[in-house]
Design a protein around this motif. Structure first.
Motif, PDB file in Angstrom:
ATOM      1  N   GLN A  60       0.808  -1.218   0.000  1.00 53.82           N
ATOM      2  CA  GLN A  60       0.000   0.000   0.000  1.00 53.82           C
ATOM      3  C   GLN A  60       0.846   1.274   0.000  1.00 53.82           C
ATOM      4  N   PHE A  61       1.960   1.255   0.752  1.00 59.45           N
ATOM      5  CA  PHE A  61       2.804   2.440   0.810  1.00 59.45           C
ATOM      6  C   PHE A  61       4.184   2.088   1.335  1.00 59.45           C
ATOM      7  N   VAL A  62       5.106   3.045   1.169  1.00 55.99           N
ATOM      8  CA  VAL A  62       6.442   3.004   1.762  1.00 55.99           C
ATOM      9  C   VAL A  62       6.678   4.356   2.429  1.00 55.99           C
ATOM     10  N   ASP A  63       7.122   4.335   3.684  1.00 50.33           N
ATOM     11  CA  ASP A  63       7.521   5.539   4.408  1.00 50.33           C
ATOM     12  C   ASP A  63       9.037   5.518   4.575  1.00 50.33           C
ATOM     13  N   LEU A  64       9.664   6.699   4.517  1.00 49.83           N
ATOM     14  CA  LEU A  64      11.101   6.820   4.744  1.00 49.83           C
ATOM     15  C   LEU A  64      11.350   7.763   5.911  1.00 49.83           C
ATOM     16  N   TYR A  65      12.221   7.338   6.826  1.00 46.15           N
ATOM     17  CA  TYR A  65      12.635   8.124   7.984  1.00 46.15           C
ATOM     18  C   TYR A  65      14.156   8.164   8.028  1.00 46.15           C
ATOM     19  N   CYS A  66      14.693   9.215   8.649  1.00 46.91           N
ATOM     20  CA  CYS A  66      16.092   9.251   9.055  1.00 46.91           C
ATOM     21  C   CYS A  66      16.042   9.207  10.570  1.00 46.91           C
ATOM     22  N   GLY A  67      16.418   8.077  11.147  1.00 48.62           N
ATOM     23  CA  GLY A  67      16.202   7.870  12.575  1.00 48.62           C
ATOM     24  C   GLY A  67      14.712   7.890  12.835  1.00 48.62           C
ATOM     25  N   HIS A  68      14.254   8.852  13.668  1.00 48.45           N
ATOM     26  CA  HIS A  68      12.826   8.985  13.949  1.00 48.45           C
ATOM     27  C   HIS A  68      12.205  10.176  13.232  1.00 48.45           C
ATOM     28  N   ILE A  69      12.958  10.796  12.325  1.00 47.60           N
ATOM     29  CA  ILE A  69      12.473  11.967  11.594  1.00 47.60           C
ATOM     30  C   ILE A  69      11.847  11.527  10.275  1.00 47.60           C
ATOM     31  N   TYR A  70      10.582  11.849  10.118  1.00 45.09           N
ATOM     32  CA  TYR A  70       9.841  11.498   8.915  1.00 45.09           C
ATOM     33  C   TYR A  70      10.356  12.290   7.718  1.00 45.09           C
ATOM     34  N   ILE A  71      10.567  11.600   6.597  1.00 45.63           N
ATOM     35  CA  ILE A  71      11.025  12.254   5.368  1.00 45.63           C
ATOM     36  C   ILE A  71       9.945  12.230   4.287  1.00 45.63           C
ATOM     37  N   SER A  72       9.375  11.045   4.028  1.00 45.62           N
ATOM     38  CA  SER A  72       8.477  10.962   2.879  1.00 45.62           C
ATOM     39  C   SER A  72       7.594   9.723   2.943  1.00 45.62           C
ATOM     40  N   ARG A  73       6.474   9.772   2.208  1.00 47.42           N
ATOM     41  CA  ARG A  73       5.621   8.600   1.984  1.00 47.42           C
ATOM     42  C   ARG A  73       5.289   8.529   0.504  1.00 47.42           C
ATOM     43  N   VAL A  74       5.298   7.304  -0.030  1.00 48.29           N
ATOM     44  CA  VAL A  74       4.867   7.048  -1.398  1.00 48.29           C
ATOM     45  C   VAL A  74       3.781   5.987  -1.344  1.00 48.29           C
ATOM     46  N   ASP A  75       2.610   6.299  -1.914  1.00 48.25           N
ATOM     47  CA  ASP A  75       1.491   5.356  -1.974  1.00 48.25           C
ATOM     48  C   ASP A  75       1.528   4.607  -3.294  1.00 48.25           C
ATOM     49  N   PHE A  76       1.080   3.339  -3.247  1.00 51.03           N
ATOM     50  CA  PHE A  76       1.038   2.506  -4.443  1.00 51.03           C
ATOM     51  C   PHE A  76      -0.389   2.024  -4.702  1.00 51.03           C
ATOM     52  N   THR A  77      -0.662   1.718  -5.949  1.00 53.68           N
ATOM     53  CA  THR A  77      -1.951   1.205  -6.367  1.00 53.68           C
ATOM     54  C   THR A  77      -1.760  -0.203  -6.916  1.00 53.68           C
ATOM     55  N   ALA A  78      -2.631  -1.111  -6.514  1.00 60.37           N
ATOM     56  CA  ALA A  78      -2.554  -2.489  -7.007  1.00 60.37           C
ATOM     57  C   ALA A  78      -2.632  -2.504  -8.528  1.00 60.37           C
ATOM     58  N   GLU A  79      -1.856  -3.368  -9.136  1.00 60.16           N
ATOM     59  CA  GLU A  79      -1.805  -3.628 -10.569  1.00 60.16           C
ATOM     60  C   GLU A  79      -1.207  -2.498 -11.406  1.00 60.16           C
ATOM     61  N   LEU A  80      -1.153  -1.264 -10.892  1.00 61.00           N
ATOM     62  CA  LEU A  80      -0.664  -0.140 -11.688  1.00 61.00           C
ATOM     63  C   LEU A  80       0.737   0.306 -11.308  1.00 61.00           C
ATOM     64  N   ASN A  81       1.280  -0.215 -10.217  1.00 63.54           N
ATOM     65  CA  ASN A  81       2.609   0.178  -9.738  1.00 63.54           C
ATOM     66  C   ASN A  81       3.444  -1.040  -9.408  1.00 63.54           C
ATOM     67  N   ARG A  82       4.757  -0.793  -9.332  1.00 64.92           N
ATOM     68  CA  ARG A  82       5.673  -1.733  -8.699  1.00 64.92           C
ATOM     69  C   ARG A  82       6.099  -1.062  -7.401  1.00 64.92           C
ATOM     70  N   PRO A  83       6.326  -1.821  -6.326  1.00 60.53           N
ATOM     71  CA  PRO A  83       6.696  -1.206  -5.051  1.00 60.53           C
ATOM     72  C   PRO A  83       8.178  -0.832  -4.997  1.00 60.53           C
ATOM     73  N   GLU A  84       8.539   0.156  -5.838  1.00 62.15           N
ATOM     74  CA  GLU A  84       9.901   0.668  -5.919  1.00 62.15           C
ATOM     75  C   GLU A  84       9.822   2.182  -6.057  1.00 62.15           C
ATOM     76  N   VAL A  85      10.796   2.877  -5.439  1.00 62.78           N
ATOM     77  CA  VAL A  85      10.789   4.327  -5.522  1.00 62.78           C
ATOM     78  C   VAL A  85      12.209   4.866  -5.384  1.00 62.78           C
ATOM     79  N   SER A  86      12.475   5.988  -6.044  1.00 61.12           N
ATOM     80  CA  SER A  86      13.733   6.733  -5.889  1.00 61.12           C
ATOM     81  C   SER A  86      13.373   8.111  -5.369  1.00 61.12           C
ATOM     82  N   LEU A  87      14.037   8.521  -4.288  1.00 58.00           N
ATOM     83  CA  LEU A  87      13.768   9.812  -3.663  1.00 58.00           C
ATOM     84  C   LEU A  87      15.048  10.626  -3.581  1.00 58.00           C
ATOM     85  N   SER A  88      14.930  11.908  -3.809  1.00 59.99           N
ATOM     86  CA  SER A  88      16.043  12.823  -3.610  1.00 59.99           C
ATOM     87  C   SER A  88      15.950  13.336  -2.178  1.00 59.99           C
TER      88      SER A  88
END
Length: 121
Positions: A60-88
């Motif tokens: 459904q999603f991937v969240d990225l943190y540095c330690g306990h600091i929230y950086i980003s969330r990426v949501d995915f949709t069934a059949e239309l996405n692969r669960p992979e992401v590149s973030l700057s």
């Protein structure tokens, strides 16, 4: 059918069933060097082995943190996405930092993967 015991905790390679973990633990890699105040690319792929993205079973999603600091969330949709992401990502503090990615599977709960990063000047 959902494995309800997996929804009672954050699962990792060490705590989850090995066959399930291979498809659910986020794998974090970085491109280049992490320098204070400079963008670098963080790649997150859910699972060492590919995770299917079917209507009844998907990430459904991937969240990225540095330690306990929230950086980003990426949501995915069934059949239309692969669960992979590149973030700057830009980190503002020098030293060893732990990147933490959390993925959520609708049938197997939340999974955590980590990567140590050395942020230099």
């Amino acid at each position: 059918m959902a494995e309800t015991s997996l929804f009672c905790q954050v699962n990792t390679l060490a705590t989850g069933p090995a066959d399930t973990a291979k498809k659910h633990v986020p794998v974090i890699t970085i491109q280049g060097n992490a320098k204070v105040g400079q963008p670098f690319t963080v790649n997150i792929k859910v699972g060492e082995a590919p995770h299917g993205m079917e209507n009844g079973h998907f990430i459904q999603f991937v969240d990225l943190y540095c330690g306990h600091i929230y950086i980003s969330r990426v949501d995915f949709t069934a059949e239309l996405n692969r669960p992979e992401v590149s973030l700057s990502v830009v980190l503002q503090h020098e030293g060893k930092r732990t990147l933490r990615a959390f993925s959520r599977c609708n049938l197997h709960g939340i999974w955590e993967g980590t990567k140590e990063v050395d942020v230099t000047k």
